[in-house]
Design an enzyme around this catalytic site. Structure first.
Site, PDB file in Angstrom:
ATOM      1  N   SER A 149      -3.450   0.608 -36.352  1.00 49.81           N
ATOM      2  CA  SER A 149      -3.672   1.272 -37.633  1.00 49.81           C
ATOM      3  C   SER A 149      -2.504   2.198 -37.931  1.00 49.81           C
ATOM      4  O   SER A 149      -1.748   2.591 -37.034  1.00 49.81           O
ATOM      5  CB  SER A 149      -4.994   2.055 -37.615  1.00 49.81           C
ATOM      6  OG  SER A 149      -5.091   2.886 -36.467  1.00 49.81           O
TER       7      SER A 149
ATOM      8  N   GLU B 117      -1.311   5.706 -40.356  1.00 48.44           N
ATOM      9  CA  GLU B 117      -1.813   6.865 -41.092  1.00 48.44           C
ATOM     10  C   GLU B 117      -0.782   7.381 -42.093  1.00 48.44           C
ATOM     11  O   GLU B 117       0.416   7.435 -41.801  1.00 48.44           O
ATOM     12  CB  GLU B 117      -2.156   7.990 -40.105  1.00 48.44           C
ATOM     13  CG  GLU B 117      -2.728   9.236 -40.768  1.00 48.44           C
ATOM     14  CD  GLU B 117      -3.284  10.204 -39.749  1.00 48.44           C
ATOM     15  OE1 GLU B 117      -4.176   9.786 -38.971  1.00 48.44           O
ATOM     16  OE2 GLU B 117      -2.835  11.367 -39.699  1.00 48.44           O
TER      17      GLU B 117
ATOM     18  N   ASP C  12      -8.761  21.986 -40.854  1.00 47.74           N
ATOM     19  CA  ASP C  12      -8.144  23.304 -40.694  1.00 47.74           C
ATOM     20  C   ASP C  12      -8.781  24.292 -41.645  1.00 47.74           C
ATOM     21  O   ASP C  12      -9.122  23.961 -42.783  1.00 47.74           O
ATOM     22  CB  ASP C  12      -6.640  23.228 -40.971  1.00 47.74           C
ATOM     23  CG  ASP C  12      -5.920  22.323 -39.979  1.00 47.74           C
ATOM     24  OD1 ASP C  12      -6.328  22.311 -38.807  1.00 47.74           O
ATOM     25  OD2 ASP C  12      -4.967  21.638 -40.392  1.00 47.74           O
TER      26      ASP C  12
ATOM     27  N   PHE D  69       5.953  21.312 -35.293  1.00 50.03           N
ATOM     28  CA  PHE D  69       4.611  20.772 -35.481  1.00 50.03           C
ATOM     29  C   PHE D  69       3.876  20.675 -34.146  1.00 50.03           C
ATOM     30  O   PHE D  69       2.686  20.975 -34.052  1.00 50.03           O
ATOM     31  CB  PHE D  69       4.691  19.400 -36.153  1.00 50.03           C
ATOM     32  CG  PHE D  69       3.364  18.869 -36.587  1.00 50.03           C
ATOM     33  CD1 PHE D  69       2.561  19.590 -37.456  1.00 50.03           C
ATOM     34  CD2 PHE D  69       2.907  17.649 -36.127  1.00 50.03           C
ATOM     35  CE1 PHE D  69       1.325  19.100 -37.870  1.00 50.03           C
ATOM     36  CE2 PHE D  69       1.671  17.146 -36.523  1.00 50.03           C
ATOM     37  CZ  PHE D  69       0.879  17.884 -37.402  1.00 50.03           C
TER      38      PHE D  69
ATOM     39  N   HIS E 176      -2.556   3.870 -32.879  1.00 46.81           N
ATOM     40  CA  HIS E 176      -2.668   4.427 -34.229  1.00 46.81           C
ATOM     41  C   HIS E 176      -1.374   5.176 -34.507  1.00 46.81           C
ATOM     42  O   HIS E 176      -1.068   6.167 -33.837  1.00 46.81           O
ATOM     43  CB  HIS E 176      -3.869   5.375 -34.314  1.00 46.81           C
ATOM     44  CG  HIS E 176      -4.036   6.038 -35.644  1.00 46.81           C
ATOM     45  ND1 HIS E 176      -4.642   5.420 -36.716  1.00 46.81           N
ATOM     46  CD2 HIS E 176      -3.670   7.281 -36.087  1.00 46.81           C
ATOM     47  CE1 HIS E 176      -4.663   6.248 -37.752  1.00 46.81           C
ATOM     48  NE2 HIS E 176      -4.065   7.374 -37.393  1.00 46.81           N
TER      49      HIS E 176
END
Length: 287
Positions: A12, A14, A106, A214, A264
Site C-alpha cells: 500500500s 500513503e 495529534d 520528523f 506500506h
C-alpha cells in the site's frame, strides 16, 4: 523468530492531502502511476483535529474513482465530536469507501484529551464498529519503537492490544530503520495473542535534514551509523538518495524474508522513491 507468513503479502501507498487544486492534480497523477503496480490500497492522512478534513475527503474519493484502487481515509478522533465522526463514516460509506485507518490523532495546539468525546483510538474503533458493523476494514497504528507519548513499551503494547480487541482488522507501523525492532514487536504481540497482519511502514530516505527533524518528533530512531553517513554527505542529495535507497531496500528484503505480511510506503506524495525500493526487490521476495 515468529513471523506472519500465514497472511498473503500486500502493499500500500500513503499520501497526504495537498492545499491547492494544482497540488491535487499532481497528486492524482502520482496515484495513477502507482496504481499500475496494483497495490492493495492507498491511504490519505488527516490533519490534527481534522484540519485537512475537506481535502482528505476529496483526495480519497478522487483517488479511488480515478485509479480503481481502494483508498482509505485516515480518521482521527481527537477534536471531532461523535456526531462529526458518524457523519464522516456515513459519507464514506455512501461513496463506496470500505477501509479506514483509525487513529487517535495529534492534539491541536492548546487542546487536551478531556475536551474530546472520543479520546483514544480503541474508542474510535469501537465507535466505527458500533455504527457501521463490518462495512469498513479497519487499520490501526502500531509502534515498534514505542509511541513517543507512551510511558513504556509494556503500556504501549497494551494500548495496541485494546485497539485490536475493539475490532481492528490490521495495523500499519510507524516507520523505522531497524528490522530487529519490528521482529521484536511482532514476537511480543504474538505472546499477547495478537495475530492480525502488522504491516511495516516504510519511509524512503530522500532528504536527511527533514527526515531527522520528523524522526525526532515522532520517535522513529535513525541508527547512528545511518545518521553519521547521511551527515557526511552534507548537501549531496544524489548520494543521500542512493545510500538511503540501499539501506531501506536491504531492510525491506529482510522484513519480507522474515515473514512480514507486506509493506506500506510513506510516499510523501512522490512515486519515484518508493518505486525505486519496490523495483529493487525480487519478484520472489514480494510474493
Amino acid at each position: 523468530m515468529n513471523t506472519q507468513n500465514e497472511f498473503s503479502k500486500r502493499y500500500s501507498f500513503e499520501f497526504f492531502p495537498t492545499k491547492t487544486d494544482a497540488g491535487a492534480e499532481k497528486l492524482l497523477a502520482t496515484a495513477q502511476q502507482l496504481a499500475q503496480y496494483q497495490p492493495d490500497f492507498f491511504s490519505v492522512t488527516y490533519g490534527a483535529g481534522g484540519s485537512t478534513r475537506n481535502r482528505t475527503l476529496s483526495t480519497v474519493i478522487d483517488a479511488q474513482q480515478n485509479t480503481g484502487i481502494p483508498t482509505a481515509p485516515h480518521l482521527s478522533c481527537v477534536g471531532d465530536s461523535k456526531e462529526e465522526i458518524i457523519g464522516l463514516l456515513d459519507h464514506y460509506k455512501a461513496n463506496d469507501i470500505n477501509r479506514i485507518v483509525a487513529l487517535r490523532g495529534d492534539l491541536p495546539s492548546g487542546m487536551g484529551l478531556a475536551n474530546s468525546e472520543v479520546r483514544y483510538a480503541n474508542e474510535l474503533v469501537s465507535l466505527i464498529r458500533e455504527h457501521s458493523g463490518d462495512h469498513f476494514e479497519i487499520e490501526v497504528a502500531a509502534y515498534p519503537e514505542v509511541h513517543p507519548q507512551a510511558p513504556n513499551f509494556e503500556q504501549d503494547l497494551l494500548n495496541f492490544k485494546r485497539k485490536v480487541e475493539a475490532g481492528a482488522d490490521a495495523a500499519i507501523t510507524q516507520y523505522f530503520f531497524s528490522a530487529d525492532s519490528y521482529f521484536h514487536f511482532i514476537d511480543r504481540c504474538e505472546s499477547l495473542g495478537i495475530n492480525i497482519p502488522i504491516m511495516p511502514g516504510i519511509m524512503p530516505i530522500t532528504n536527511y535534514s527533514k527526515l531527522a527533524r520528523f524522526s525526532d518528533a515522532c520517535g522513529a530512531e535513525i541508527p547512528r551509523w545511518v545518521r553519521k553517513q547521511l551527515e557526511a554527505y552534507g548537501d549531496d542529495i544524489e548520494s543521500i538518495q542512493r545510500f538511503g535507497e540501499e539501506v531501506v531496500t536491504r531492510m525491506c528484503e529482510r522484513l519480507l524474508q522474515g515473514g512480514a505480511p507486506g509493506l506500506h510506503f510513506y510516499t510523501l506524495n512522490q512515486a519515484a522513491p518508493s518505486l525505486a525500493i519496490w523495483n529493487n526487490l525480487s519478484l520472489s521476495e514480494r510474493r
